[in-house]
Each structure stands twice: as C-alpha cells, then as structure tokens.
Design an enzyme around this catalytic site. Structure first.
Site, mmCIF file in Angstrom:
data_model
loop_
_atom_site.group_PDB
_atom_site.id
_atom_site.type_symbol
_atom_site.label_atom_id
_atom_site.label_comp_id
_atom_site.label_asym_id
_atom_site.label_seq_id
_atom_site.Cartn_x
_atom_site.Cartn_y
_atom_site.Cartn_z
ATOM 1 N N SER A 14 0.792 -1.234 0.000
ATOM 2 C CA SER A 14 0.000 0.000 0.000
ATOM 3 C C SER A 14 0.817 1.272 0.000
ATOM 4 C CB SER A 14 -0.914 -0.003 1.234
ATOM 5 O OG SER A 14 -0.133 -0.142 2.416
ATOM 6 N N ARG A 15 2.066 1.179 0.440
ATOM 7 C CA ARG A 15 2.891 2.392 0.536
ATOM 8 C C ARG A 15 4.325 2.064 0.124
ATOM 9 N NH1 ARG A 15 4.051 4.247 5.345
ATOM 10 N NH2 ARG A 15 3.309 2.514 6.618
ATOM 11 N N ASP A 63 -2.026 -8.695 9.137
ATOM 12 C CA ASP A 63 -0.728 -8.483 9.789
ATOM 13 C C ASP A 63 0.145 -9.705 9.511
ATOM 14 O OD1 ASP A 63 1.413 -8.361 11.562
ATOM 15 O OD2 ASP A 63 0.228 -7.461 13.165
ATOM 16 N N VAL A 64 1.240 -9.514 8.800
ATOM 17 C CA VAL A 64 2.051 -10.678 8.395
ATOM 18 C C VAL A 64 2.685 -11.396 9.582
ATOM 19 C CG1 VAL A 64 2.563 -9.812 6.069
ATOM 20 C CG2 VAL A 64 4.148 -9.309 7.959
ATOM 21 N N ASN A 90 7.360 -8.134 1.054
ATOM 22 C CA ASN A 90 7.928 -6.788 1.133
ATOM 23 C C ASN A 90 7.655 -6.104 2.467
ATOM 24 O OD1 ASN A 90 8.672 -3.935 0.032
ATOM 25 N ND2 ASN A 90 6.530 -3.770 0.703
ATOM 26 N N SER A 150 17.433 -6.204 2.582
ATOM 27 C CA SER A 150 18.002 -4.860 2.730
ATOM 28 C C SER A 150 19.519 -4.989 2.693
ATOM 29 C CB SER A 150 17.577 -4.263 4.071
ATOM 30 O OG SER A 150 18.326 -3.093 4.363
ATOM 31 N N TYR A 163 16.857 -4.783 13.500
ATOM 32 C CA TYR A 163 16.527 -4.710 12.069
ATOM 33 C C TYR A 163 17.550 -5.505 11.252
ATOM 34 C CZ TYR A 163 15.237 -2.475 7.594
ATOM 35 O OH TYR A 163 14.839 -2.231 6.301
ATOM 36 N N LYS A 167 16.950 -8.883 8.907
ATOM 37 C CA LYS A 167 17.241 -8.880 7.466
ATOM 38 C C LYS A 167 18.287 -9.940 7.116
ATOM 39 C CE LYS A 167 14.341 -5.693 6.174
ATOM 40 N NZ LYS A 167 13.211 -6.032 5.286
HETATM 41 P P1 NAP Z 1 7.072 1.904 4.409
HETATM 42 O O1 NAP Z 1 7.057 3.051 3.465
HETATM 43 O O2 NAP Z 1 7.064 2.184 5.872
HETATM 44 O O3 NAP Z 1 5.839 0.936 4.038
HETATM 45 C C1 NAP Z 1 5.658 -0.241 4.780
HETATM 46 C C2 NAP Z 1 4.523 -1.067 4.209
HETATM 47 O O4 NAP Z 1 4.461 -2.301 4.954
HETATM 48 C C3 NAP Z 1 3.165 -0.409 4.344
HETATM 49 O O5 NAP Z 1 2.372 -0.800 3.241
HETATM 50 C C4 NAP Z 1 2.623 -1.016 5.643
HETATM 51 O O6 NAP Z 1 1.214 -1.024 5.723
HETATM 52 C C5 NAP Z 1 3.160 -2.424 5.537
HETATM 53 N N1 NAP Z 1 3.269 -3.121 6.815
HETATM 54 C C6 NAP Z 1 3.927 -2.724 7.936
HETATM 55 N N2 NAP Z 1 3.806 -3.635 8.908
HETATM 56 C C7 NAP Z 1 3.036 -4.637 8.403
HETATM 57 C C8 NAP Z 1 2.537 -5.850 8.921
HETATM 58 N N3 NAP Z 1 2.797 -6.233 10.166
HETATM 59 N N4 NAP Z 1 1.763 -6.624 8.119
HETATM 60 C C9 NAP Z 1 1.481 -6.241 6.853
HETATM 61 N N5 NAP Z 1 1.927 -5.101 6.301
HETATM 62 C C10 NAP Z 1 2.696 -4.307 7.074
HETATM 63 O O7 NAP Z 1 8.357 0.989 4.174
HETATM 64 P P2 NAP Z 1 9.302 0.842 2.883
HETATM 65 O O8 NAP Z 1 10.418 1.772 3.028
HETATM 66 O O9 NAP Z 1 8.480 0.841 1.657
HETATM 67 O O10 NAP Z 1 9.897 -0.631 3.138
HETATM 68 C C11 NAP Z 1 9.360 -1.790 2.498
HETATM 69 C C12 NAP Z 1 10.329 -2.937 2.715
HETATM 70 O O11 NAP Z 1 11.601 -2.609 2.153
HETATM 71 C C13 NAP Z 1 10.587 -3.258 4.189
HETATM 72 O O12 NAP Z 1 10.749 -4.644 4.350
HETATM 73 C C14 NAP Z 1 11.894 -2.551 4.462
HETATM 74 O O13 NAP Z 1 12.603 -3.148 5.544
HETATM 75 C C15 NAP Z 1 12.605 -2.751 3.149
HETATM 76 N N6 NAP Z 1 13.675 -1.801 2.861
HETATM 77 C C16 NAP Z 1 13.434 -0.455 2.828
HETATM 78 C C17 NAP Z 1 14.480 0.415 2.532
HETATM 79 C C18 NAP Z 1 14.303 1.911 2.440
HETATM 80 O O14 NAP Z 1 15.329 2.617 2.311
HETATM 81 N N7 NAP Z 1 13.106 2.439 2.476
HETATM 82 C C19 NAP Z 1 15.759 -0.096 2.287
HETATM 83 C C20 NAP Z 1 15.957 -1.468 2.335
HETATM 84 C C21 NAP Z 1 14.911 -2.306 2.610
HETATM 85 P P3 NAP Z 1 0.416 0.093 6.625
HETATM 86 O O15 NAP Z 1 0.501 1.387 5.863
HETATM 87 O O16 NAP Z 1 -0.972 -0.436 6.719
HETATM 88 O O17 NAP Z 1 1.133 0.169 7.939
#
Ligand code: NAP
Length: 260
Positions: A14-15, A63-64, A90, A150, A163, A167
């Site tokens: 979703s985001r 909730d995963v 994801n 990550s 974290y 990962k």
């Molecule tokens: P984000 O913008 O915070 O979005 C997180 C998403 O995960 C949202 O859709 C959220 O839904 C959902 N979510 C959170 N907790 C959940 C749960 N318990 N069950 C189901 N859905 C859940 O995060 P992002 O930056 O896109 O990160 C996505 C993935 O990429 C993560 O695994 C993160 O660790 C990884 N990652 C991110 C980065 C970065 O720089 N951003 C870098 C490396 C890896 P709601 O809106 O309903 O809470």
C-alpha cells in the site's frame, strides 16, 4: 482484462517500495493482491491505480506477523483469483526508535523479528504449499517468490541491531526456500534495496542526503525510488531469470561495491 492474467501477492503493497512493486507488476500485466496492516486508505488508492491500468486489485488487511492473518491472505487470494504466480514478501518495519546495541530492548527485537522475519518465513511456507498444489494441477507453471531484504542483511548498524538481524535472517530464508522449492519449479530471489525514498526513511532524510550527495556513500549518487525495486521484481516476474534461484539482486546504487 483476461482471466488468464498472472496474480501476485505483495505484502505491504500500500505504501513505499511495496506500492512501487504493485504498480510495476500491474503495468506488466499482473493482477495484484495489495496487502497492508492498518492504513486502508493508502491501499484503496493503490487499488484504484491498478484498476485504472486495466488490472484487478484485491485489498487485504492482514498483519504478516499473525499466522491466522497470513492464512486469510492466502485464502482470500485463492478464493478471488484461483491462482498465485508470485509472492513478494515486502512488508517490514523499522524500529520505533533507533537505539544503541547496548541499550536496545527485547520488545523492539521481538517486534522486528515477528514482522520482518517470522512473517515472511511462514507466509512463504503457506504460499509454497498452495503453489506446489497449483503446479501439480497445472494451474500455474513457473511460480516465483521474492523476499525484500536490505543492505542491512550484511551492513552492521549498531543503532538498529534488531533490524539487521531480521534482514540477515531473510538472506538465509531465501537460500532455504530456494533449495527446498526447486524440485517444484519454484524459483526464489532476494532483492536487497539500498536507501530508498519512502516514509520509512523520511525521518533520516537529512542524514542520508549528506551521505549520498556530499560523502559519496553510493557510486550512483541519488536516492533509490520504489520504482527501482519494482523494475527488479518485474524482471523476476516476467521470467527473465529462469536459471537463477537463491539469487541476491542488489538494488542499491552500487552501495555494496568496495573501493580502495
Ligand atoms: P514503508 O514506506 O514504511 O511501508 C511499509 C509497508 O508495509 C506499508 O504498506 C505497511 O502497511 C506495511 N506493513 C507494515 N507492517 C506490516 C505488517 N505487520 N503486516 C502487513 N503489512 C505491514 O516501508 P518501505 O520503506 O516501503 O519498506 C518496504 C520494505 O523494504 C521493508 O521490508 C523494508 O525493511 C525494506 N527496505 C526499505 C528500505 C528503504 O530505504 N526504504 C531499504 C531497504 C529495505 P500500513 O501502511 O498499513 O502500515
């Protein structure tokens, strides 16, 4: 729209990165299950974008980290579409507060492990069982699983050890499922994003701006975008890597390159 469209489940679709993956997959012809945890409005908006592209979207709040929620996600997908061609693990969270390793709490550790590691580990198990049956029945031919880890899988950040440990566990999860599922024709891939512009990195934007633009942290001097990760998932989803499994795909602007 065709009844034969392939179907992907994207957790946390979703985001942020997940949203980028959903939109890339829809553009590539996939129908998409958009999973989210709490923010139904964001999921609704992504779903409308998918449908505007002529694809179908199913929104599932689950909730995963909760077993029954994961099973409901699988069951609703099968009830709606009758097939799962791709799972993208994801969904993930950052620690609520970045805390030094010597002060960090068990509560934060448990939360990070539950959502970021146990969730995808067992969702992959649940979806694998369904995929194996679908392959045997001829419903799907080359299903695939993607795990979004990550650079933290191998980079020690002492202010968010929980974290990093979660990962790193995803890296082994990829290896395990790749080894187990190959006999069923299911390939498994780990995608390792670097620093990507999302809500998760919003609170540390100034720090990363300095590292990227002033200190040359990454050979490619820009923030990653959700679409960068989406394109990598589409490469997997459209069968461009058929002789690769357990493969790590770095989407990090070259962060992993050591220089001297
Ligand atoms: P984000 O913008 O915070 O979005 C997180 C998403 O995960 C949202 O859709 C959220 O839904 C959902 N979510 C959170 N907790 C959940 C749960 N318990 N069950 C189901 N859905 C859940 O995060 P992002 O930056 O896109 O990160 C996505 C993935 O990429 C993560 O695994 C993160 O660790 C990884 N990652 C991110 C980065 C970065 O720089 N951003 C870098 C490396 C890896 P709601 O809106 O309903 O809470």
């Amino acid at each position: 729209m065709t009844a034969l469209a392939r179907v992907a489940i994207v957790t946390g679709g979703s985001r942020g990165i997940g949203r980028g993956i959903v939109l890339s997959l829809a553009a590539a012809g996939y129908d998409v299950v958009v999973n989210y945890a709490r923010n139904a409005t964001a999921a609704q908006q992504v779903g409308e974008q998918v449908e505007a592209m002529g694809r179908r979207a199913l929104l599932v709040g689950a909730d995963v980290s909760v077993s029954a929620d994961r099973q409901r996600l699988v069951d609703q997908t099968v009830a709606t579409f009758g097939r799962i061609d791709l799972l993208v693990n994801n969904a993930g969270v950052a620690p609520d507060v970045r805390t030094d390793l010597l002060d960090a709490t068990e509560e934060s550790f448990d939360r990070l492990i539950d959502i970021n590691l146990k969730g995808p580990y067992f969702l992959t198990q649940q979806v694998s069982r369904a995929m194996i049956d679908m392959v045997a029945a001829g419903t799907v031919t080359t299903p695939k699983i993607v795990i979004v880890s990550s650079i933290s899988a191998y980079t020690a950040s002492v202010n968010r050890g929980d974290y990093c440990v979660a990962k790193a566990g995803l890296a082994m999860t990829t290896q395990l499922y790749a080894a187990r599922l190959s006999e069923h024709g299911i390939n498994v891939y780990e995608i390792r994003p670097g620093i990507i512009a999302t809500d998760m990195t919003g609170p540390v934007q100034a720090k990363y701006d300095d590292l990227i633009f002033n200190q040359g942290l990454t050979p490619i001097r820009r923030w990653g975008q959700p679409d960068d990760v989406g394109r990598a998932v589409v490469a997997v989803a459209t069968d461009l890597l058929p002789f690769s499994t357990g493969q790590v795909i770095d989407v990090d602007g070259g962060f992993h390159v050591r220089t001297l």
